[in-house]
Structures are given as structure tokens and as C-alpha cells.
Design a protein around this motif. Sequence first.
Motif, short mmCIF file in Angstrom:
data_model
loop_
_atom_site.label_atom_id
_atom_site.label_comp_id
_atom_site.label_asym_id
_atom_site.label_seq_id
_atom_site.Cartn_x
_atom_site.Cartn_y
_atom_site.Cartn_z
N PHE A 1 14.57 -9.41 -16.81
CA PHE A 1 13.74 -9.26 -17.62
C PHE A 1 14.17 -9.14 -19.15
O PHE A 1 15.56 -9.40 -19.31
CB PHE A 1 13.19 -7.49 -17.30
CG PHE A 1 14.39 -6.52 -17.05
CD1 PHE A 1 14.94 -6.19 -18.45
CD2 PHE A 1 14.80 -6.53 -15.73
CE1 PHE A 1 16.22 -5.20 -17.71
CE2 PHE A 1 15.74 -5.60 -15.52
CZ PHE A 1 16.57 -4.98 -16.71
N ASP A 2 13.47 -9.06 -20.24
CA ASP A 2 13.92 -9.00 -21.56
C ASP A 2 14.27 -7.47 -22.09
O ASP A 2 13.44 -6.62 -21.58
CB ASP A 2 13.00 -9.61 -22.54
CG ASP A 2 12.74 -11.10 -22.32
OD1 ASP A 2 13.81 -11.69 -21.81
OD2 ASP A 2 11.74 -11.58 -22.50
N ALA B 1 5.37 -4.51 -21.39
CA ALA B 1 6.53 -3.82 -21.72
C ALA B 1 6.71 -2.40 -21.47
O ALA B 1 5.56 -1.68 -21.23
CB ALA B 1 6.37 -3.83 -23.26
N GLN B 2 7.61 -1.77 -21.05
CA GLN B 2 7.80 -0.33 -20.81
C GLN B 2 9.04 0.48 -21.57
O GLN B 2 10.01 -0.31 -21.93
CB GLN B 2 8.22 -0.35 -19.45
CG GLN B 2 8.23 1.09 -18.92
CD GLN B 2 8.17 0.81 -17.04
OE1 GLN B 2 7.76 -0.01 -16.70
NE2 GLN B 2 8.69 2.18 -16.48
N ALA C 1 8.97 -0.67 -9.71
CA ALA C 1 8.37 -1.08 -11.34
C ALA C 1 9.11 -2.25 -11.49
O ALA C 1 10.21 -2.58 -11.34
CB ALA C 1 8.79 0.08 -12.28
N MET C 2 8.38 -3.45 -12.04
CA MET C 2 8.97 -4.51 -12.40
C MET C 2 8.54 -5.19 -13.79
O MET C 2 7.69 -5.92 -14.01
CB MET C 2 8.52 -5.59 -11.59
CG MET C 2 9.23 -5.44 -10.02
SD MET C 2 8.99 -6.50 -8.89
CE MET C 2 9.95 -7.93 -9.57
N LEU D 1 11.61 -4.36 -21.31
CA LEU D 1 12.30 -2.84 -21.65
C LEU D 1 12.43 -2.82 -22.88
O LEU D 1 13.22 -3.50 -23.57
CB LEU D 1 13.66 -2.51 -20.72
CG LEU D 1 13.57 -2.82 -19.40
CD1 LEU D 1 14.72 -2.23 -18.64
CD2 LEU D 1 12.24 -1.63 -18.74
N VAL D 2 11.87 -1.69 -23.69
CA VAL D 2 12.25 -1.31 -24.86
C VAL D 2 13.07 -0.01 -25.03
O VAL D 2 12.74 1.02 -24.74
CB VAL D 2 10.74 -1.21 -25.78
CG1 VAL D 2 11.07 -0.74 -26.95
CG2 VAL D 2 9.81 -2.38 -25.41
#
Length: 263
Positions: A4-5, A24-25, A42-43, A47-48
Motif C-alpha cells: 500500500f502507499d 485512502a484511510q 481492512a485493506m 494510508l494517510v
Amino acid sequence: MYNFDVEKPTSIADAVAALGREEAQPMSGGQTLIPTLKARLAMPSVLVSLRGIDEMQGICTDDQGRLCIGGGTLHAVVAKEAAAQYPALAGLAARIGDPAVRNRGTIGGSVANNDPSACYPSAVLASGATVVTNAREIAADDFFEGMFATALEEGEIVTEVKFPIPEKAHYEKFIQPASRFPLVAVFVAKFGDGVRVAVTGASEDGVFRWTDAEAALSSNFDAGAIEGLTVDGSGMISDLHGSGDYRAHLVGVMTKRAVAALS
């Protein structure tokens, strides 16, 4: 884990923009989110991280005398820096998890996640606090909507929590030793116009106010005032650590202990 980014914005505006990306989460301290990702419950693809936003850090007092805590403020910082103004809140923060959790977890992350056994939601609700987001201000009574559910909308983040400071308050926590979460905990706050009692760890619907106890204690602030009052065990969490009826019983016990500590 999986690929993930990670975005690391340095302002609230940039964080909100980053959360506009697909899947985005937000991630604050990550104390709940990271284990969730490891279990692939959760996928998100992005991620912020909210950790590098200076305007979401720190503690101050506003012109209404409220204790204002940035959403990115660590539990350990609240435990240390809120002690003079709001000892009960600082004491709550000092007993969350263990040192590793307290030096990673944040108040905003805890409030936004609204775990049914989290500590902070009881303080927010009992204090009649205001949850500030990037878009609005939400009264505590309107913020918590059930287990892991809040009034937050998609892309909305908790930037600050404003706590009115009561005349006196106490947090009484019955610790589940393995997790350090409360099996049941009660936050009692006495204000000039009445008493607020918030319970966490007990209900299937998450944190709640025990209004019968509030009415009794507002008339007579003494542990004996709630003698005979009970909470219905049918809506309480029942698991290997305790039945619903046991948790309902502990609500009364913890409330009496909290009031007795202030008498």
C-alpha cells in the motif's frame, strides 16, 4: 501485510486532500489500525499518516476555559501536560495500555475509532466535550453513535477535542489484564449544573451515559445516592471475560468507587 502507499501530509488541508484518493484511510497512532491491517480485516490502498501535522499537536486553554487537545496529541503527552488543569483526564491517559501504546497512540485516533472498550470516549462524553474536525464541531452527545461508529463522515478527521473542566471528576477502571482495556470503566464529572456519568467497556452499543445515576448524583453527590440503581444486563457485552450481567453489576460498582474517590 500487503502493498500500500503511505502519504505523510504536513497540514490538515493536505491530509484532507490525500484522503480524497480512492480507498485512502487515515492513520493516527496506528495502535488499532496496524493490527487490523496485519489480519487483513481492512485493506486500504493508501494510508494517510496524521502524525506529522503540527497544528494537530499540543494542549492549550481557550477563552472559555476549556482544555483543548490536538487530535494528534499522544496519550503520554496528555498524561503529563493535562495533569495540572484536568487531573482525571490525565490519570485516564496515564493508564491506557502500556508505555509503548501511550507513546504511539493519539487522542484523536481513539475518539475516531470509538472502540467499545476505549478509555477516552468516556471522558469525552462525561465532560460534555466538543469534537472538532476539519469541517465542523460536534457535541459529544451527538458524536458517538454505537460500536466503532461515530458521526464522522468520509474523509473527515478529528483535529481537536475541547474539554470543559468540571469542578471535580474521577475515572474508575476495572482492567482486563491481558489487553489493558477496561472490562468496565466509569468517568464521573461534577459540574455546577449537574453530574455526568459515562460508561465504557460494558455495552454492545459502546460508550453511554448512565442517566439514572446522573439524576441521583445531581441531587445528592454521594455514593449512597445510587444504591439500588441497576443497569440492564441484556444489552451488555458478554464474552469469556465476563457475562452481560456481570458487566452491568460492575457499572454500579465502578460508579460508586468513582464518586467515593471524590467525596
